[in-house]
Design a protein around this motif. Sequence first.
Motif, PDB file in Angstrom:
ATOM      1  N   LEU A 179      30.473  10.680  70.012  1.00  0.00           N
ATOM      2  CA  LEU A 179      29.471  11.150  69.047  1.00  0.00           C
ATOM      3  C   LEU A 179      28.690  10.005  68.396  1.00  0.00           C
ATOM      4  O   LEU A 179      27.451  10.044  68.389  1.00  0.00           O
ATOM      5  N   PRO A 180      29.338   9.002  67.818  1.00  0.00           N
ATOM      6  CA  PRO A 180      28.559   7.931  67.170  1.00  0.00           C
ATOM      7  C   PRO A 180      27.555   7.273  68.112  1.00  0.00           C
ATOM      8  O   PRO A 180      26.414   7.002  67.719  1.00  0.00           O
ATOM      9  N   THR A 181      27.980   7.024  69.358  1.00  0.00           N
ATOM     10  CA  THR A 181      27.075   6.399  70.325  1.00  0.00           C
ATOM     11  C   THR A 181      25.895   7.301  70.636  1.00  0.00           C
ATOM     12  O   THR A 181      24.738   6.846  70.719  1.00  0.00           O
ATOM     13  N   ARG A 182      26.170   8.601  70.793  1.00  0.00           N
ATOM     14  CA  ARG A 182      25.108   9.552  71.111  1.00  0.00           C
ATOM     15  C   ARG A 182      24.106   9.667  69.959  1.00  0.00           C
ATOM     16  O   ARG A 182      22.889   9.683  70.171  1.00  0.00           O
ATOM     17  N   LEU A 183      24.617   9.744  68.732  1.00  0.00           N
ATOM     18  CA  LEU A 183      23.740   9.850  67.571  1.00  0.00           C
ATOM     19  C   LEU A 183      22.906   8.587  67.398  1.00  0.00           C
ATOM     20  O   LEU A 183      21.707   8.652  67.104  1.00  0.00           O
ATOM     21  N   ASP A 184      23.539   7.438  67.591  1.00  0.00           N
ATOM     22  CA  ASP A 184      22.814   6.176  67.449  1.00  0.00           C
ATOM     23  C   ASP A 184      21.707   6.063  68.485  1.00  0.00           C
ATOM     24  O   ASP A 184      20.595   5.603  68.174  1.00  0.00           O
ATOM     25  N   ALA A 185      21.980   6.497  69.711  1.00  0.00           N
ATOM     26  CA  ALA A 185      20.956   6.446  70.759  1.00  0.00           C
ATOM     27  C   ALA A 185      19.778   7.344  70.406  1.00  0.00           C
ATOM     28  O   ALA A 185      18.606   6.970  70.593  1.00  0.00           O
ATOM     29  N   THR A 186      20.067   8.537  69.896  1.00  0.00           N
ATOM     30  CA  THR A 186      19.000   9.462  69.494  1.00  0.00           C
ATOM     31  C   THR A 186      18.147   8.856  68.400  1.00  0.00           C
ATOM     32  O   THR A 186      16.905   8.912  68.448  1.00  0.00           O
ATOM     33  N   VAL A 187      18.793   8.270  67.400  1.00  0.00           N
ATOM     34  CA  VAL A 187      18.065   7.667  66.283  1.00  0.00           C
ATOM     35  C   VAL A 187      17.198   6.502  66.761  1.00  0.00           C
ATOM     36  O   VAL A 187      16.012   6.405  66.415  1.00  0.00           O
ATOM     37  N   GLN A 188      17.776   5.624  67.571  1.00  0.00           N
ATOM     38  CA  GLN A 188      17.035   4.439  68.006  1.00  0.00           C
ATOM     39  C   GLN A 188      15.837   4.815  68.872  1.00  0.00           C
ATOM     40  O   GLN A 188      14.763   4.205  68.763  1.00  0.00           O
ATOM     41  N   GLN A 189      15.987   5.810  69.746  1.00  0.00           N
ATOM     42  CA  GLN A 189      14.867   6.244  70.576  1.00  0.00           C
ATOM     43  C   GLN A 189      13.726   6.787  69.711  1.00  0.00           C
ATOM     44  O   GLN A 189      12.553   6.465  69.939  1.00  0.00           O
TER      45      GLN A 189
END
Length: 242
Positions: A179-189
């Motif tokens: 989850l943290p990795t997925r959320l961070d990727a969404t935010v950064q994109q």
Amino acid sequence: MNKTQYPGLIPSHEHERLAALQPYQVLGTPGQEVFNDFVSIVAKLFDMPIALVSLVRSDDVVFIGNEGLPEALVVNREDSMCSVAILHDDLTEFRDIAAEPCALVNPFVAQEMKLGFYAGQALRTPKGLAVGSLCVMDRRPRQLTPSEGRLLKDLAQVAQELLRLQAALATGFTVPDALPTRLDATVQQSLTRLATLAELNQWEAADTEEARQYAESRLDEARYLAQTLYRELQTVLAGVGK
């Protein structure tokens, strides 16, 4: 709090509201990293210097996420406009605080902070009781557009789910490792796309159709980000008791 000094701040269902606040008291100390990261993003999305997530307790307001202030704060309830935001279902907005201060709270704190603008959206439990707010503030007077108002409401829904998540984690709830990795990727994109739109907009003259289109695209991307984060958090919290 002296309830006779600012009686308008106390809702009729205050006892039930404070009971609903109890599961979140684990968040009652400043410095919650996830909320600091979240309000940093909120401030960028609105291009405002200050963004806060607050919990309104019986006598004070604690800011569990703080962007733009020198340190995390706990203030008296009658000194914070977040105490007013929890009274309203819709957006609470003070467009020119110096000219038209909020009559329900002590005006001197806002004056000392040199605030010109405040907008806040109440944060509610799954049963609908307001426990705090998500707010943005500026040093100058301004006004949210209807699209910006919708964005703040969408982001408030994300903040509500973050409150639920942090409270659940304190009781032993676990989240998927990814989850943290997925959320961070969404935010950064999304932040990358927003930065690109902002750069392109700099080449356009103000008040042109192209500039308005870039601004609207930026808000659309920000709302997409908020709605995506909300769906992700709702999915994770589906098994948490309401």
